[in-house]
Design an enzyme around this catalytic site. Structure first.
Site, PDB file in Angstrom:
ATOM      1  N   ASP A 167       0.848  -1.194   0.000  1.00  0.00           N
ATOM      2  CA  ASP A 167       0.000   0.000   0.000  1.00  0.00           C
ATOM      3  C   ASP A 167       0.882   1.242   0.000  1.00  0.00           C
ATOM      4  O   ASP A 167       0.600   2.216   0.688  1.00  0.00           O
ATOM      5  CB  ASP A 167      -0.921  -0.036   1.227  1.00  0.00           C
ATOM      6  CG  ASP A 167      -2.100   0.924   1.101  1.00  0.00           C
ATOM      7  OD1 ASP A 167      -2.273   1.529   0.033  1.00  0.00           O
ATOM      8  OD2 ASP A 167      -2.845   1.059   2.093  1.00  0.00           O
ATOM      9  N   ARG A 171       0.096   9.134   0.562  1.00  0.00           N
ATOM     10  CA  ARG A 171      -0.744   9.319   1.757  1.00  0.00           C
ATOM     11  C   ARG A 171      -0.272   8.435   2.918  1.00  0.00           C
ATOM     12  O   ARG A 171      -0.625   8.679   4.076  1.00  0.00           O
ATOM     13  CB  ARG A 171      -2.220   9.008   1.429  1.00  0.00           C
ATOM     14  CG  ARG A 171      -2.456   7.582   1.028  1.00  0.00           C
ATOM     15  CD  ARG A 171      -3.892   7.234   0.691  1.00  0.00           C
ATOM     16  NE  ARG A 171      -3.938   5.865   0.174  1.00  0.00           N
ATOM     17  CZ  ARG A 171      -3.683   5.516  -1.077  1.00  0.00           C
ATOM     18  NH1 ARG A 171      -3.445   6.440  -1.966  1.00  0.00           N
ATOM     19  NH2 ARG A 171      -3.673   4.256  -1.452  1.00  0.00           N
ATOM     20  N   ASN A 172       0.491   7.380   2.622  1.00  0.00           N
ATOM     21  CA  ASN A 172       0.986   6.473   3.661  1.00  0.00           C
ATOM     22  C   ASN A 172       2.445   6.711   4.023  1.00  0.00           C
ATOM     23  O   ASN A 172       3.092   5.870   4.648  1.00  0.00           O
ATOM     24  CB  ASN A 172       0.786   5.022   3.227  1.00  0.00           C
ATOM     25  CG  ASN A 172      -0.684   4.657   3.184  1.00  0.00           C
ATOM     26  OD1 ASN A 172      -1.485   5.249   3.905  1.00  0.00           O
ATOM     27  ND2 ASN A 172      -1.047   3.714   2.335  1.00  0.00           N
ATOM     28  N   ASP A 185       1.774   2.907   7.810  1.00  0.00           N
ATOM     29  CA  ASP A 185       0.591   2.180   7.381  1.00  0.00           C
ATOM     30  C   ASP A 185       0.904   0.777   6.866  1.00  0.00           C
ATOM     31  O   ASP A 185       0.850   0.506   5.672  1.00  0.00           O
ATOM     32  CB  ASP A 185      -0.180   2.987   6.330  1.00  0.00           C
ATOM     33  CG  ASP A 185      -1.666   2.884   6.593  1.00  0.00           C
ATOM     34  OD1 ASP A 185      -2.145   1.757   6.788  1.00  0.00           O
ATOM     35  OD2 ASP A 185      -2.339   3.931   6.653  1.00  0.00           O
TER      36      ASP A 185
END
Ligand code: ADE
Length: 315
Positions: A167, A171-172, A185
Site C-alpha cells: 500500500d 498518503r501512507n 501504514d
C-alpha cells in the site's frame, strides 16, 4: 558515503515488552481517519513519575466503536508486522500497544508534518493571485529528489527483511523533523517467510479487502499476484505523486477500467513541477518502474543507488 546509511539490523526496542499503560497517554487532536480506524496525537508520559525523562508525542491508532473481529485481527497483524521490523530511519517506529480494559491501541512514532500527500499539496506554488490560507515555504527540486531517495531507502530495507508493503502511496508516507520521510501504514503489508522468499516471492491479495487500485500494477489487478516488483510499480506512482506535488494518479480512469488501460499502454508521464534538467532522470525512473513486464522493473536497491546518485549530483 554509503547509500544504505541508516540501515541497521541491530534493533533496540523502546519498550521491552511493548506494553504501554493507558494511563500514560494524554490524548489531543485527531490526526487521521481511515475506513476502520482513527489516529490521534497523544503525549506519552514517562513510566515513573519521578523519571527525569520528558513526555514525548506519539500517534495512537485505535479502531472505531463496533469494529468487527476481522478489523481487530487486521490491527493485531499490523502491530505484529511493525514489531517484527527492525529500526530504520525511514520506517515509522512502533512504540508499543495498549491492551488495558479490553481495548487495543497501537502506539507509534509521531511525525510532526503529517502525510506526504498533503504536505506537498500545501506547498504548491499558488498560480492564482489569491493568497493561501497559511503560507508554507515551497519545496525545491532537491527536496523532491530527497523524498524519492528516502522512500527508496525504506523500501530497500523492507525488501531486505522480506516485508511486502502493498500500500505504498504518498498518503501512507509521513513527514518527520527535517523533512525526513517515514513509511507508515503497514495495515496491508505481509512478511514473507523464508520458504516463500525462496520459492516464488509472491503473495496473493485477499479478495474483498480495500484495494489501492490506482497504485497497483497490471499483474496485481488481473491476477492478484504480488511481488516486490509490485511495490516497485507503486513506487513509480509515488514518484509521479512527488513530481506533481500530490496529484491524483489516473484520476480520469474508472478503477474497473484501469487494468485494461494499462495493458493498452496507458501510463503516467512527467509533471509540470519538476525542472527540465531533473525531469528526464525522474521520468526515466518513473517509466522504468511502470513497466508492464515486472521482470523489467528495477529493484529497490537500484532505485536507491540511482536516486542517491542524483542527489549527490545536485550538491
Ligand atoms: N497520521 C497518521 N499517523 C500519523 C503519525 N504517526 N504521525 C503524524 N500524523 C499521523
Amino acid at each position: 558515503k554509503n547509500a544504505l546509511y541508516g540501515t541497521s539490523i541491530a534493533h533496540i526496542p523502546i519498550e521491552h515488552d511493548w506494553k504501554v499503560s493507558y494511563k500514560r497517554l494524554e490524548f489531543s487532536e485527531l490526526l487521521g481517519e481511515g475506513a476502520f480506524g482513527q489516529v490521534y496525537k497523544a503525549s506519552l508520559k514517562p513510566k515513573k513519575k519521578t523519571s527525569k525523562v520528558n513526555s514525548r508525542f506519539v500517534a495512537v491508532k485505535q479502531l472505531k466503536d463496533g469494529a468487527s473481529d476481522e478489523e481487530v485481527i487486521e490491527l493485531v497483524k499490523e502491530i505484529e508486522t511493525m514489531k517484527s521490523l527492525g529500526h530504520h530511519k525511514n520506517v515509522l517506529s512502533f512504540i508499543g500497544q495498549v491492551t488495558d480494559g479490553g481495548k487495543l491501541l497501537m502506539v507509534m512514532e509521531y511525525a510532526p508534518y503529517g502525510n506526504l500527500q498533503e504536505f506537498m499539496r500545501n506547498r504548491r506554488p499558488h498560480l492564482t493571485t489569491e493568497q493561501p490560507v497559511e503560507h508554507f515555504p515551497y519545496l525545491c527540486y532537491r527536496d523532491l529528489v530527497t523524498f524519492a531517495r528516502d522512500i527508496a531507502c525504506a523500501m530497500t530495507y523492507l525488501e531486505s527483511v522480506a516485508c511486502l508493503h502493498r500500500d505504498l502511496a504518498a498518503r501512507n508516507v509521513l513527514v518527520s523533523d527535517k523533512m525526513v520521510l517515514k513509511i507508515a501504514d503497514f495495515g496491508m503489508s505481509r512478511r514473507l517467510n523464508e520458504e516463500d522468499t525462496e520459492l516464488k516471492n509472491y503473495y496473493r491479495v485477499h479478495p474483498g479487502g480495500r484495494v489501492p487500485v490506482r497504485w497497483m500494477p497490471p499483474e496485481v489487478l488481473t491476477e492478484g499476484r504480488f511481488t516486490f516488483k509490485a511495490d516497485v510499480w507503486s513506487y513509480g506512482v509515488v514518484l509521479w505523486e512527488i513530481g506533481t506535488l500530490g496529484g491524483n494518479p489516473f484520476s480520469d480512469v474508472e478503477p474497473s477500467q484501469l487494468a485494461h488501460e494499462l495493458l493498452r499502454g496507458r501510463t503516467l508521464t512527467a509533471s509540470p513541477y519538476v525542472a527540465p534538467y531533473l525531469c528526464q532522470t525522474m521520468s526515466n525512473l518513473l517509466s522504468d518502474c511502470l513497466n508492464i513486464d515486472e521482470k523489467m522493473r528495477p529493484c529497490f536497491r537500484e532505485l536507491l543507488h540511482k536516486t542517491d546518485y542524483l542527489l549527490e549530483s545536485l550538491n
